[in-house]
Design an enzyme around this catalytic site. Sequence first.
Site, short mmCIF file in Angstrom:
data_model
loop_
_atom_site.label_atom_id
_atom_site.label_comp_id
_atom_site.label_asym_id
_atom_site.label_seq_id
_atom_site.Cartn_x
_atom_site.Cartn_y
_atom_site.Cartn_z
N GLU A 1 9.34 16.23 15.87
CA GLU A 1 9.68 16.20 14.45
C GLU A 1 8.86 17.27 13.72
O GLU A 1 7.64 17.25 13.75
CB GLU A 1 9.37 14.82 13.85
N GLU B 1 10.03 1.64 10.74
CA GLU B 1 11.04 2.70 10.72
C GLU B 1 10.29 4.03 10.69
O GLU B 1 9.48 4.26 9.80
CB GLU B 1 11.97 2.54 9.51
N CYS C 1 13.29 11.70 6.69
CA CYS C 1 13.29 11.18 8.06
C CYS C 1 14.63 11.44 8.72
O CYS C 1 14.72 11.58 9.93
CB CYS C 1 12.97 9.70 8.07
N LYS D 1 0.85 -1.20 0.00
CA LYS D 1 0.00 0.00 0.00
C LYS D 1 0.88 1.24 0.00
O LYS D 1 1.51 1.58 0.99
CB LYS D 1 -0.91 0.05 1.24
P1 NAP Z 1 2.28 8.33 7.85
O1 NAP Z 1 1.26 9.38 7.87
O2 NAP Z 1 2.58 7.60 9.11
O3 NAP Z 1 1.88 7.29 6.70
C1 NAP Z 1 2.73 6.23 6.30
C2 NAP Z 1 1.89 5.17 5.60
O4 NAP Z 1 1.00 4.57 6.55
C3 NAP Z 1 1.01 5.71 4.48
O5 NAP Z 1 0.95 4.76 3.45
C4 NAP Z 1 -0.33 5.84 5.17
O6 NAP Z 1 -1.44 5.79 4.29
C5 NAP Z 1 -0.32 4.61 6.06
N1 NAP Z 1 -1.26 4.66 7.18
C6 NAP Z 1 -1.86 5.75 7.74
N2 NAP Z 1 -2.68 5.35 8.74
C7 NAP Z 1 -2.60 4.01 8.81
C8 NAP Z 1 -3.20 3.03 9.64
N3 NAP Z 1 -4.07 3.35 10.61
N4 NAP Z 1 -2.90 1.72 9.43
C9 NAP Z 1 -2.02 1.37 8.46
N5 NAP Z 1 -1.42 2.26 7.65
C10 NAP Z 1 -1.68 3.56 7.83
O7 NAP Z 1 3.69 8.92 7.35
P2 NAP Z 1 3.89 9.90 6.12
O8 NAP Z 1 3.28 11.22 6.48
O9 NAP Z 1 3.50 9.23 4.87
O10 NAP Z 1 5.48 10.01 6.09
C11 NAP Z 1 6.23 10.92 6.86
C12 NAP Z 1 6.78 10.24 8.10
O11 NAP Z 1 7.55 9.10 7.73
C13 NAP Z 1 7.73 11.11 8.88
O12 NAP Z 1 7.45 10.97 10.26
C14 NAP Z 1 9.10 10.53 8.57
O13 NAP Z 1 10.10 10.74 9.55
C15 NAP Z 1 8.80 9.08 8.43
N6 NAP Z 1 9.81 8.39 7.63
C16 NAP Z 1 10.66 7.50 8.25
C17 NAP Z 1 11.65 6.86 7.52
C18 NAP Z 1 12.59 5.88 8.14
O14 NAP Z 1 13.15 5.05 7.44
N7 NAP Z 1 12.80 5.94 9.44
C19 NAP Z 1 11.77 7.11 6.15
C20 NAP Z 1 10.89 8.03 5.56
C21 NAP Z 1 9.91 8.64 6.30
P3 NAP Z 1 -2.07 7.16 3.71
O15 NAP Z 1 -1.03 7.75 2.82
O16 NAP Z 1 -3.26 6.69 2.96
O17 NAP Z 1 -2.39 8.04 4.88
#
Ligand code: NAP
Length: 482
Positions: A383, A250, A284, A175
Amino acid sequence: MSDTAKNYVNGEWVESETGETIDVQNPANPSETVATYQKSDGSDAKEAVEAAVAAKAEWANTPGPERGRILREAGTLLGQRKEELTDKLVAEEGKARGEASGEVQRAIDIFHYFSAKASDLGGTVKGASGQNTNLYTREMPVGVAALVTPWNYPIAIPAWKLAPALAAGNAVVLKPASLAPGVVIEIARALDEAGLPDGVLNVVTGPGSAVGSEFIENEGTDAVSFTGSSQVGEMVYEQATDAGKRVQTELGGKNPTVVMDSADPAEAADIVANGGFGTTGQSCTACSRAIVHEDVYDEFVDELVDRAESIDIGPGNEHEMGPQVSEDELNSTLEYVDIAQDEGATLAAGGGVPEGDDVEEGYFVEPAVFTDVTNDMRIAQEEVFGPVVAVIKVSDFEEGLDVANDVEYGLSASVVTDDHTEANRFVEEAEAGVVKVNDKTTGLELHVPFGGVKRSSSETWREQGDAGLDFYTIEKTVYDSY
Ligand code: NAP
Ligand code: MG
């Protein structure tokens, strides 16, 4: 009119049963709809899992070199479409063209890297204690891997999960993030054309709470790999472990660069500006705290302010720094700019919405530098997923290290110093999964492990490199007596 993309399930391009779609807007020009995707729900996700379960045995029994050949071919197809993929990435996520093209190349390289690894999988032979016994291990796939990925590296992150999962012989349900799913659809197209058997990869777009949840809880999936925010990731971790799955998450970061008195302030400012403002601060591993020795503090701040103020902001195809991905992300950054000032930090540069024809409509923000920050402020602890660097003054290395570690996150950390002992102590004592000396906090190589500690990661398995395969592999130990 833009295209309407379909889900990829069991080797077919299909519409969601909901009949609903999601429009993706160009963050540099939100009145432009880039593409339309299926707004799928749990029942679409269930079908995808069923297809993966049905396909997993045949794929697991496909020889590693043959699996590798398909990955290699897919990587080559992506390479031939690099310009088109870069266009899509800039249009949906907004990042600057150079950054987007580098990310697409990374995805291509990842497919090629794991295509070679697929031939090396097998196991190890050991000497048995008794005679007439073959003692060895066999590396087996876990089964069906569920992958849930974020928008900020919408092609590299799916690639670094998907390629090792497939190389190791797993079927996959994926997804992608709803804000930028287009490049994942292109990966599916490339794998389909490369000859991936039906059902081995299934891509379903739609809200995380519907599609992601079903993937995580469905008894057909065996492993869950999630990258995203700590808030969602911690929920996903519980949900997946409750369901008895192997899981890796992650998550977010609050990454420091410590600048010592031996550093050249201009070089240190380059390192912090690249780490903090690159990809519009939406990495991130982005540097969000510069922890600076008092002897070089003033000079460093002047240099960093210069860099922040000279960044060319505008649509990613023509400019150095693109917009934030969405209105929500922009508003969240602007809110932190207010919070920081209310808490007593000084806004030394940027932090506003730029003006001009090119930036009228999009989600642009000026890179911000805050000074007079203390580590207890929210701007130093939470963050901020935008181009905002908080500068914190310290009087010696000990204090710098303490401040660097005094956060709940632990993804990436760097130190700028000419002192060998400080460098080595930082490597040893910084609480982070990635530590760099005289380098920015961002930027990763694909053949070494990646992952965080503390609230940045479940700390269960690393991604990328050889370690990236471990998550998708189970070792079976064989005692064969004759
Ligand atoms: P997010 O809002 O947590 O979403 C990540 C993924 O999870 C998306 O595909 C999202 O779908 C899905 N999701 C949302 N709610 C969910 C639920 N209840 N159950 C299962 N899946 C769910 O993160 P983001 O805004 O896309 O990305 C930014 C964040 O990612 C930042 O905090 C960043 O630090 C972190 N990040 C971490 C790394 C690492 O390797 N440590 C790398 C890159 C980014 P939808 O898009 O449909 O909401
Ligand atoms: Mg989000």
